[in-house]
Scaffold this active site. Structure first.
Site, PDB file in Angstrom:
ATOM      1  N   ASN A  62     -32.513  18.253  31.397  1.00  0.00           N
ATOM      2  CA  ASN A  62     -33.694  18.672  32.148  1.00  0.00           C
ATOM      3  C   ASN A  62     -34.844  18.739  31.161  1.00  0.00           C
ATOM      4  O   ASN A  62     -34.899  19.637  30.319  1.00  0.00           O
ATOM      5  CB  ASN A  62     -33.445  20.027  32.797  1.00  0.00           C
ATOM      6  CG  ASN A  62     -34.696  20.586  33.476  1.00  0.00           C
ATOM      7  OD1 ASN A  62     -35.719  19.903  33.594  1.00  0.00           O
ATOM      8  ND2 ASN A  62     -34.630  21.832  33.908  1.00  0.00           N
ATOM      9  N   ASN A  89     -41.151   8.699  31.554  1.00  0.00           N
ATOM     10  CA  ASN A  89     -41.174   8.162  32.910  1.00  0.00           C
ATOM     11  C   ASN A  89     -40.759   9.170  33.977  1.00  0.00           C
ATOM     12  O   ASN A  89     -41.116   9.015  35.141  1.00  0.00           O
ATOM     13  CB  ASN A  89     -40.246   6.943  32.967  1.00  0.00           C
ATOM     14  CG  ASN A  89     -40.027   6.466  34.379  1.00  0.00           C
ATOM     15  OD1 ASN A  89     -40.896   5.822  34.979  1.00  0.00           O
ATOM     16  ND2 ASN A  89     -38.869   6.797  34.953  1.00  0.00           N
ATOM     17  N   SER A 141     -49.545   7.814  38.156  1.00  0.00           N
ATOM     18  CA  SER A 141     -49.383   7.407  39.552  1.00  0.00           C
ATOM     19  C   SER A 141     -50.741   7.167  40.180  1.00  0.00           C
ATOM     20  O   SER A 141     -51.742   7.794  39.804  1.00  0.00           O
ATOM     21  CB  SER A 141     -48.644   8.494  40.340  1.00  0.00           C
ATOM     22  OG  SER A 141     -48.723   8.257  41.732  1.00  0.00           O
ATOM     23  N   TYR A 153     -48.534  17.049  42.308  1.00  0.00           N
ATOM     24  CA  TYR A 153     -48.137  15.778  41.698  1.00  0.00           C
ATOM     25  C   TYR A 153     -49.347  15.067  41.095  1.00  0.00           C
ATOM     26  O   TYR A 153     -49.302  14.596  39.953  1.00  0.00           O
ATOM     27  CB  TYR A 153     -47.489  14.915  42.767  1.00  0.00           C
ATOM     28  CG  TYR A 153     -46.944  13.588  42.286  1.00  0.00           C
ATOM     29  CD1 TYR A 153     -45.812  13.526  41.485  1.00  0.00           C
ATOM     30  CD2 TYR A 153     -47.550  12.387  42.658  1.00  0.00           C
ATOM     31  CE1 TYR A 153     -45.297  12.303  41.056  1.00  0.00           C
ATOM     32  CE2 TYR A 153     -47.041  11.170  42.236  1.00  0.00           C
ATOM     33  CZ  TYR A 153     -45.921  11.133  41.444  1.00  0.00           C
ATOM     34  OH  TYR A 153     -45.420   9.932  41.018  1.00  0.00           O
ATOM     35  N   ALA A 154     -50.443  15.006  41.844  1.00  0.00           N
ATOM     36  CA  ALA A 154     -51.650  14.336  41.356  1.00  0.00           C
ATOM     37  C   ALA A 154     -52.201  15.026  40.120  1.00  0.00           C
ATOM     38  O   ALA A 154     -52.639  14.368  39.167  1.00  0.00           O
ATOM     39  CB  ALA A 154     -52.704  14.290  42.464  1.00  0.00           C
ATOM     40  N   ALA A 155     -52.179  16.355  40.111  1.00  0.00           N
ATOM     41  CA  ALA A 155     -52.675  17.095  38.951  1.00  0.00           C
ATOM     42  C   ALA A 155     -51.828  16.814  37.720  1.00  0.00           C
ATOM     43  O   ALA A 155     -52.352  16.604  36.615  1.00  0.00           O
ATOM     44  CB  ALA A 155     -52.694  18.592  39.251  1.00  0.00           C
ATOM     45  N   SER A 156     -50.508  16.799  37.901  1.00  0.00           N
ATOM     46  CA  SER A 156     -49.618  16.549  36.759  1.00  0.00           C
ATOM     47  C   SER A 156     -49.793  15.141  36.218  1.00  0.00           C
ATOM     48  O   SER A 156     -49.804  14.917  34.998  1.00  0.00           O
ATOM     49  CB  SER A 156     -48.158  16.788  37.160  1.00  0.00           C
ATOM     50  OG  SER A 156     -47.692  15.800  38.067  1.00  0.00           O
ATOM     51  N   LYS A 157     -49.941  14.178  37.110  1.00  0.00           N
ATOM     52  CA  LYS A 157     -50.082  12.788  36.679  1.00  0.00           C
ATOM     53  C   LYS A 157     -51.477  12.505  36.129  1.00  0.00           C
ATOM     54  O   LYS A 157     -51.643  11.709  35.197  1.00  0.00           O
ATOM     55  CB  LYS A 157     -49.767  11.849  37.844  1.00  0.00           C
ATOM     56  CG  LYS A 157     -48.294  11.881  38.279  1.00  0.00           C
ATOM     57  CD  LYS A 157     -47.360  11.443  37.160  1.00  0.00           C
ATOM     58  CE  LYS A 157     -45.932  11.275  37.628  1.00  0.00           C
ATOM     59  NZ  LYS A 157     -45.037  10.789  36.566  1.00  0.00           N
TER      60      LYS A 157
END
Length: 253
Positions: A62, A89, A141, A153-157
């Site tokens: 993890n 990835n 992404s 998700y958008a913030a992390s990417k």
């Protein structure tokens, strides 16, 4: 095809999807060693690609767990001696509209997608500086351009894109490149579960005018399409490509 003889790679999230495509391509391109870090058991994939067990190293890990990552890299360095390509990835989604999102949905996505990339890159950066060679790649992404229900998700990417540019500048003069790929929709289990694959739009992208299903190439991308770009960025020919955030979506955006 490229020749990666004498080069050693680590691929997070390498057991399935885009990561598996990258692992397969690295092995096909004669990488001397490829370590797969994933929460999914990759032993079957490793045995298929490397029956001898000497080149492909599957490790259950993890990447959000810093101690587990440190232990994983101890095994990698014991087996390979060095890391030349660090391919960050791994990524997860926990989709929900922001006003309904639970704290744990935010936290786990940031922990895996962003903190996990930090944890792994931190394990290789000094060694790459010492050997004066390295290729670091982050998978972002198309969601970074805005994706309803994917603020976490958008913030992390999106953060990976900014990290790429900063880290690239810090490594100037060390023969270390740092790049970020920005895929559109790719045919993987994750995108299928989100209702994206099979002709649906990629996160954050409406269907382009006149494109039909699958975007500009009239099909959704396969993992091998992404792997081709990743492996090019690992080559010596790409030594001047650093700090780049590269869209790969078949012209759909």
């Amino acid at each position: 095809m490229f020749d990666f003889s004498g080069r050693y790679a680590v691929v997070t999230g390498g057991a399935k999807g885009i990561g598996e495509g990258i692992v397969r391509r690295l092995v096909a391109d004669q990488a001397s060693g490829v370590a797969i870090l994933d929460v999914i058991n990759a032993e079957a994939l490793a045995k298929e690609l490397d029956p001898s067990g000497s080149k492909v190293l599957p490790i259950l890990c993890n990447i959000a767990d810093r101690k587990a990552v440190a232990e994983a890299f101890q095994k990698i360095y014991a087996s390979f001696g060095r890391v030349d390509f660090m391919i960050n990835n791994a990524g997860i989604i926990r989709d929900k509209m922001f006003h309904r999102m639970e704290d744990d949905q935010w936290d786990i996505v940031i922990d895996v997608n962003l903190k996990g990339s930090y944890n792994c890159t931190k394990q290789v950066i000094q060694q790459m500086r010492d050997q004066e060679f390295g290729r670091i790649i982050f998978t972002s992404s198309i969601a970074i351009y805005g994706a309803v229900g994917q603020s976490n998700y958008a913030a992390s990417k999106g953060a990976l894109s900014v990290l790429t540019k900063t880290l690239a500048r810090e490594q100037m003069g060390k023969n270390i490149t740092v790049n970020c790929i920005i895929p559109g929709g790719v045919d993987t289990d994750m995108t299928r579960s989100a209702g994206i694959a099979g002709g649906g739009p990629a996160p954050g992208s409406g269907p382009p005018p006149g494109a039909g299903s699958g975007g500009g190439q009239r099909r959704i991308a396969q993992p091998k399409d992404i792997a081709s770009l990743v492996c090019y960025l690992c080559t010596d020919e790409a030594h001047y490509v650093s700090g780049a955030c590269i869209d790969i979506n078949g012209g759909s955006r």
